[in-house]
Design an enzyme around this catalytic site. Structure first.
Site, PDB file in Angstrom:
ATOM      1  N   ASP A   1      32.087 -32.489 -41.777  1.00  0.00           N
ATOM      2  CA  ASP A   1      32.041 -33.765 -42.481  1.00  0.00           C
ATOM      3  C   ASP A   1      31.451 -33.560 -43.868  1.00  0.00           C
ATOM      4  OD1 ASP A   1      33.043 -35.058 -40.293  1.00  0.00           O
ATOM      5  OD2 ASP A   1      31.178 -36.081 -39.752  1.00  0.00           O
TER       6      ASP A   1
ATOM      7  N   ASN B   1      31.543 -34.753 -31.871  1.00  0.00           N
ATOM      8  CA  ASN B   1      30.528 -35.810 -31.851  1.00  0.00           C
ATOM      9  C   ASN B   1      30.298 -36.329 -30.436  1.00  0.00           C
ATOM     10  OD1 ASN B   1      30.524 -35.572 -34.635  1.00  0.00           O
ATOM     11  ND2 ASN B   1      31.539 -37.525 -35.003  1.00  0.00           N
TER      12      ASN B   1
ATOM     13  N   GLU C   1      42.520 -37.928 -32.284  1.00  0.00           N
ATOM     14  CA  GLU C   1      42.484 -37.127 -33.515  1.00  0.00           C
ATOM     15  C   GLU C   1      43.175 -35.782 -33.331  1.00  0.00           C
ATOM     16  OE1 GLU C   1      38.753 -38.201 -36.424  1.00  0.00           O
ATOM     17  OE2 GLU C   1      38.444 -36.661 -34.932  1.00  0.00           O
TER      18      GLU C   1
ATOM     19  N   THR D   1      34.546 -52.636 -29.079  1.00  0.00           N
ATOM     20  CA  THR D   1      33.328 -52.766 -29.880  1.00  0.00           C
ATOM     21  C   THR D   1      33.588 -53.746 -31.017  1.00  0.00           C
ATOM     22  OG1 THR D   1      33.901 -50.859 -31.261  1.00  0.00           O
ATOM     23  CG2 THR D   1      32.566 -50.445 -29.307  1.00  0.00           C
TER      24      THR D   1
ATOM     25  N   GLY E   1      31.119 -54.373 -33.707  1.00  0.00           N
ATOM     26  CA  GLY E   1      30.115 -54.230 -34.752  1.00  0.00           C
ATOM     27  C   GLY E   1      28.845 -54.986 -34.432  1.00  0.00           C
TER      28      GLY E   1
ATOM     29  N   ASP F   1      31.373 -42.931 -31.563  1.00  0.00           N
ATOM     30  CA  ASP F   1      31.411 -41.755 -30.692  1.00  0.00           C
ATOM     31  C   ASP F   1      30.238 -41.746 -29.721  1.00  0.00           C
ATOM     32  OD1 ASP F   1      33.732 -40.813 -31.906  1.00  0.00           O
ATOM     33  OD2 ASP F   1      32.599 -39.801 -33.478  1.00  0.00           O
TER      34      ASP F   1
END
Length: 280
Positions: free
Chosen positions: A16, A46, A137, A197, A199, A230
């Site tokens: 990253d 992660n 991914e 999820t 936030g 993650d």
């Protein structure tokens, strides 16, 4: 903590490169106040490290390049207690994520997959009874091969959002998405379990489209949201694997996600899962 079955994580391993700035640039705009950092990342790495730190016995399936970054990523995973026997070395460079994080902790990411796109399905070795946590991914044929090789519990973090094959949807026991991904994937409306999820509004757990648990977000100082999803995915998967009540599992996953957003790294420091508060 109850006995946790072995967990195999299948997913990306990246470096990253993160630019922290007051605000993200708009189209055609240059922002000149960035501060650059370089950390291990990738959704697979992660989640594997988060799961190991939360107390699971974890094996990672993924790929790195035959380069310094690949060797560093593999050593980092092993140091966190992750079994790296399933990490392949390819002729492509180790994957890289280019991340911009603003002062509110929000992020935008461009992923250059590199070695992640070259996982050799023929070289996969999967315990036929392991639980699996996978993301999108990496190539979908790799995900399908991994989940198709086990009769254990299968969790799929459907991120980034992309169409999944009927076989993968039928095999998944749990799908984990954010609310934007959920809106883009109508096929999840009838899934056995879907965690969404939201936030600052917490998360919900749906069984075939019906809410069976709802958890509030845990108040915290937001530093970066990059690793939060993650950490949440790892915590929820482990909680359900060890037989936690769905409300307890969801609330603990939110608490773990809150711990992650307070940490600037994609692989935050975490305690054992039992250390995080759940609720009945």
């Amino acid at each position: 903590m109850s006995q946790i079955p072995a967990l195999t994580v299948a997913g990306a391993i990246n470096i990253d490169l993160t630019a922290h700035t007051a605000r993200a640039p708009g189209p055609g705009e240059t922002v000149a106040d960035g501060m650059l950092s370089r950390h291990p990342g990738g959704k697979g790495a992660n989640q594997a490290i988060a799961a190991a730190r939360l107390g699971a016995a974890v094996r990672l399936i993924g790929a790195v390049g035959d380069d310094d970054d690949g060797r560093a990523m593999t050593a980092n995973l092993a140091a966190a207690g992750v079994d790296v026997g399933g990490v392949q070395v390819t002729d492509q460079p180790t994957g890289t994520a280019l991340i911009v994080v603003d002062d509110t902790g929000e992020n935008s990411i461009v992923v250059c997959p590199g070695a992640n796109s070259r996982i050799d399905v023929e070289r996969l070795r999967v315990d036929p009874h392991t639980a699996v946590l996978a993301q999108l991914e990496i190539p979908v044929d790799v995900v399908e091969a991994v989940v198709g090789a086990t009769d254990g519990f299968v969790a799929v973090n459907a991120s980034p959002a992309s169409r999944m094959s009927p076989a993968l949807i039928a095999r998944g026991d749990l799908f984990i998405v954010n609310e934007h991904e959920f809106a883009a994937l109508p096929e999840l409306r009838d899934a056995p379990l879907t965690a969404v999820t939201r936030g600052a509004r917490g998360a919900v757990l749906l069984r075939r489209g019906r809410t069976i648990a709802e958890a509030s977000a845990v108040a915290t100082s937001i530093v970066s949201t990059v690793g939060a999803g993650d950490a949440f995915a790892a915590a929820l998967t482990i909680g359900l694997l060890q037989g936690d009540d769905v409300q307890v599992a969801l609330q603990r996953a939110c608490a773990v996600g809150a711990a992650a957003v307070a940490d600037p790294r994609s692989q935050p420091a975490l305690s054992r899962l039992a250390d995080y508060a759940g609720s009945q």
